[in-house]
Design a protein around this motif. Structure first.
Motif, PDB file in Angstrom:
ATOM      1  N   GLU A  99      14.340   6.261  -1.015  1.00 33.46           N
ATOM      2  CA  GLU A  99      14.493   7.713  -0.835  1.00 33.46           C
ATOM      3  C   GLU A  99      15.698   8.059   0.040  1.00 33.46           C
ATOM      4  N   SER A 122       4.323   8.412  -7.997  1.00 28.32           N
ATOM      5  CA  SER A 122       3.745   9.369  -7.052  1.00 28.32           C
ATOM      6  C   SER A 122       3.708   8.782  -5.652  1.00 28.32           C
ATOM      7  N   ASN A 123       3.373   9.627  -4.685  1.00 28.22           N
ATOM      8  CA  ASN A 123       3.170   9.144  -3.316  1.00 28.22           C
ATOM      9  C   ASN A 123       2.081   8.079  -3.330  1.00 28.22           C
ATOM     10  N   GLY A 124       2.345   6.970  -2.646  1.00 29.63           N
ATOM     11  CA  GLY A 124       1.338   5.915  -2.554  1.00 29.63           C
ATOM     12  C   GLY A 124       1.266   5.018  -3.770  1.00 29.63           C
ATOM     13  N   GLU A 135      -7.879  -1.421   3.655  1.00 34.34           N
ATOM     14  CA  GLU A 135      -7.796  -0.166   4.403  1.00 34.34           C
ATOM     15  C   GLU A 135      -9.172   0.193   4.934  1.00 34.34           C
ATOM     16  N   THR A 162       6.394  -0.467  -0.789  1.00 35.23           N
ATOM     17  CA  THR A 162       5.834  -1.804  -0.580  1.00 35.23           C
ATOM     18  C   THR A 162       6.629  -2.827  -1.391  1.00 35.23           C
ATOM     19  N   HIS A 166      12.160  10.937  -5.491  1.00 33.12           N
ATOM     20  CA  HIS A 166      11.225  11.877  -6.125  1.00 33.12           C
ATOM     21  C   HIS A 166      12.007  12.948  -6.877  1.00 33.12           C
ATOM     22  N   ALA A 179      -1.551  -2.123  -3.530  1.00 34.03           N
ATOM     23  CA  ALA A 179      -0.264  -1.432  -3.365  1.00 34.03           C
ATOM     24  C   ALA A 179       0.731  -1.866  -4.436  1.00 34.03           C
ATOM     25  N   LYS A 237       5.986   1.961  -4.309  1.00 39.12           N
ATOM     26  CA  LYS A 237       7.445   1.776  -4.362  1.00 39.12           C
ATOM     27  C   LYS A 237       7.989   1.137  -3.081  1.00 39.12           C
ATOM     28  N   PHE A 287      -3.662  -4.443   0.352  1.00 36.02           N
ATOM     29  CA  PHE A 287      -3.972  -4.178   1.765  1.00 36.02           C
ATOM     30  C   PHE A 287      -5.438  -3.809   1.887  1.00 36.02           C
TER      31      PHE A 287
HETATM   32  N1  LIG Z   1       0.872  -1.675   6.087  1.00 34.65           N
HETATM   33  C1  LIG Z   1      -0.048  -1.143   5.281  1.00 34.65           C
HETATM   34  N2  LIG Z   1      -1.367  -1.288   5.547  1.00 34.65           N
HETATM   35  C2  LIG Z   1      -2.303  -0.773   4.730  1.00 34.65           C
HETATM   36  N3  LIG Z   1      -2.014  -0.097   3.607  1.00 34.65           N
HETATM   37  C3  LIG Z   1      -0.720   0.084   3.295  1.00 34.65           C
HETATM   38  C4  LIG Z   1       0.328  -0.424   4.114  1.00 34.65           C
HETATM   39  N4  LIG Z   1       1.516  -0.099   3.537  1.00 34.65           N
HETATM   40  C5  LIG Z   1       1.214   0.590   2.417  1.00 34.65           C
HETATM   41  N5  LIG Z   1      -0.126   0.694   2.271  1.00 34.65           N
HETATM   42  C6  LIG Z   1      -0.822   1.342   1.151  1.00 34.65           C
HETATM   43  O1  LIG Z   1      -0.214   0.873  -0.035  1.00 34.65           O
HETATM   44  C7  LIG Z   1      -0.122   1.916  -0.995  1.00 34.65           C
HETATM   45  C8  LIG Z   1       1.320   2.061  -1.443  1.00 34.65           C
HETATM   46  O2  LIG Z   1       2.092   2.600  -0.373  1.00 34.65           O
HETATM   47  P1  LIG Z   1       3.675   2.758  -0.486  1.00 34.65           P
HETATM   48  O3  LIG Z   1       4.173   3.176   0.852  1.00 34.65           O
HETATM   49  O4  LIG Z   1       4.241   1.526  -1.073  1.00 34.65           O
HETATM   50  O5  LIG Z   1       3.814   3.955  -1.539  1.00 34.65           O
HETATM   51  P2  LIG Z   1       5.110   4.740  -2.038  1.00 34.65           P
HETATM   52  O6  LIG Z   1       5.109   4.665  -3.524  1.00 34.65           O
HETATM   53  O7  LIG Z   1       6.321   4.281  -1.319  1.00 34.65           O
HETATM   54  O8  LIG Z   1       4.762   6.255  -1.624  1.00 34.65           O
HETATM   55  P3  LIG Z   1       5.737   7.446  -1.139  1.00 34.65           P
HETATM   56  O9  LIG Z   1       6.286   8.069  -2.390  1.00 34.65           O
HETATM   57  O10 LIG Z   1       4.776   8.379  -0.441  1.00 34.65           O
HETATM   58  O11 LIG Z   1       6.782   6.894  -0.231  1.00 34.65           O
HETATM   59  C9  LIG Z   1      -0.743   3.144  -0.345  1.00 34.65           C
HETATM   60  O12 LIG Z   1      -2.092   3.208  -0.735  1.00 34.65           O
HETATM   61  C10 LIG Z   1      -0.649   2.854   1.134  1.00 34.65           C
HETATM   62  O13 LIG Z   1      -1.658   3.511   1.840  1.00 34.65           O
END
Ligand SMILES: Nc1ncnc2c1ncn2[C@@H]1O[C@H](COP(=O)(O)OP(=O)(O)OP(=O)(O)O)[C@@H](O)[C@H]1O
Ligand SMILES: [Mg+2]
Length: 277
Positions: free
Chosen positions: A182, A58-60, A16, A65, A215, A39, A63, A14
């Protein structure tokens, strides 16, 4: 064992918007530009039929995506994803018929009750109204949803109650593949246990294939046959909980130790990666 979900070298990046860095030179401050978020970065996994496969990170870390790519809600930039032999890009509708997803941001008709939302979902999946009524009541009871709230509008339910309705909706239609993003976040310990037991039941009785993000390390260990540890969009390792613990340390190693050992890129590493982009 047969494969149910295959991801082969999948990428989803993505762009950003990047905040202006007050310490940067004047030109960069004027034009902060965009940053590439990797991602999902070259992910290959192979989930077997009937397996509960965990995604920990971890967050971000990517997963959700990855789950959205499997659920056909996002298109991969490159690579290949298939669900029960169907390509998620070429046979999107066929894939959608076989899967159901629970996420923390589940959408409902807020003014309608839990019961009405579930009956509506069941009708979409061609369950007869008579069967839907029986199943809805049984599942809500099984998940410990309070009887006196079944006809209350969704917007007046607590977050945990709404989460249970989301889980009930995914399980109501007995999908062959369940994507649980989750599913127990925000639930109290008893409700968490109700949902976990129900997920195990669905796996055993319906032979469903399940991907689960969480988590909660104890939950991952209790439910998942194999676990992928994801960091910065990349799969660091895939193994059983036991296998991961053995690789990381001795007999007293916990899943938390595994998590800390395999995740947690620090700021300097992220800055290096960014420079390289
Ligand atoms: N639609 C989007 N546009 C831009 N960036 C995105 C988008 N969706 C996800 N991201 C980015 O992709 C990365 C992965 O996000 P994702 O939501 O997949 O993480 P996650 O592992 O599910 O985190 P969490 O544990 O917080 O749910 C992050 O850097 C997020 O900011
Ligand atoms: Mg997520």
């Amino acid at each position: 064992m047969d494969s149910a979900i295959v991801c082969h070298q999948v990428r989803k990046y993505f762009w950003e918007e990047q905040e202006a860095d007050p310490g940067a030179c004047w030109l960069k401050r004027l034009r902060p530009g965009k940053k590439l978020a990797k991602a999902v970065d070259d992910v290959s996994i192979d989930v077997k039929r009937g397996e509960i496969f965990g995604l920990l990170g971890s967050n971000g870390s990517g997963k959700s995506t990855l789950i959205r790519l499997i659920a056909t809600l996002l298109l991969p930039d490159s690579g290949y994803v298939s669900v029960l032999g169907q390509d998620v890009v070429k046979n999107r509708l066929a894939v959608r018929r076989m899967i159901n997803r629970v996420s923390v941001d589940a959408a409902f008709f807020k003014k309608l009750s839990a019961y009405e939302n579930l009956m509506y979902a069941a009708r979409l999946y061609d369950v007869s109204p008579r069967q839907a009524k029986i199943d809805t009541e049984a599942i809500l009871k099984r998940l410990g949803f309070p009887r006196n709230k079944i006809y209350a509008s969704m917007e007046n339910l607590s977050r945990g109650m709404q989460q249970k309705v989301a889980v009930a909706r995914a399980l109501l239609t007995s999908p062959m593949v369940l994507l649980l993003d989750e599913p127990t976040t925000g639930l109290d310990p008893k409700s968490k246990r109700d949902v976990q037991d129900f997920v195990l039941e669905v796996q055993a009785e319906h032979d469903a294939t399940i991907i689960l993000t969480t988590h909660d390390m104890t939950e991952a260990e209790r439910l998942c046959q194999r676990i992928a540890i994801i960091d910065g969009g990349r799969v660091e390792d895939v193994d059983t909980a036991e296998g991961l613990k053995n690789k990381v340390g001795g007999p007293s190693t916990t899943m938390e130790d595994v998590f800390f050992a395999l995740t947690g890129r620090d700021w300097s590493k992220e800055a290096e990666d960014h420079e390289a982009d």
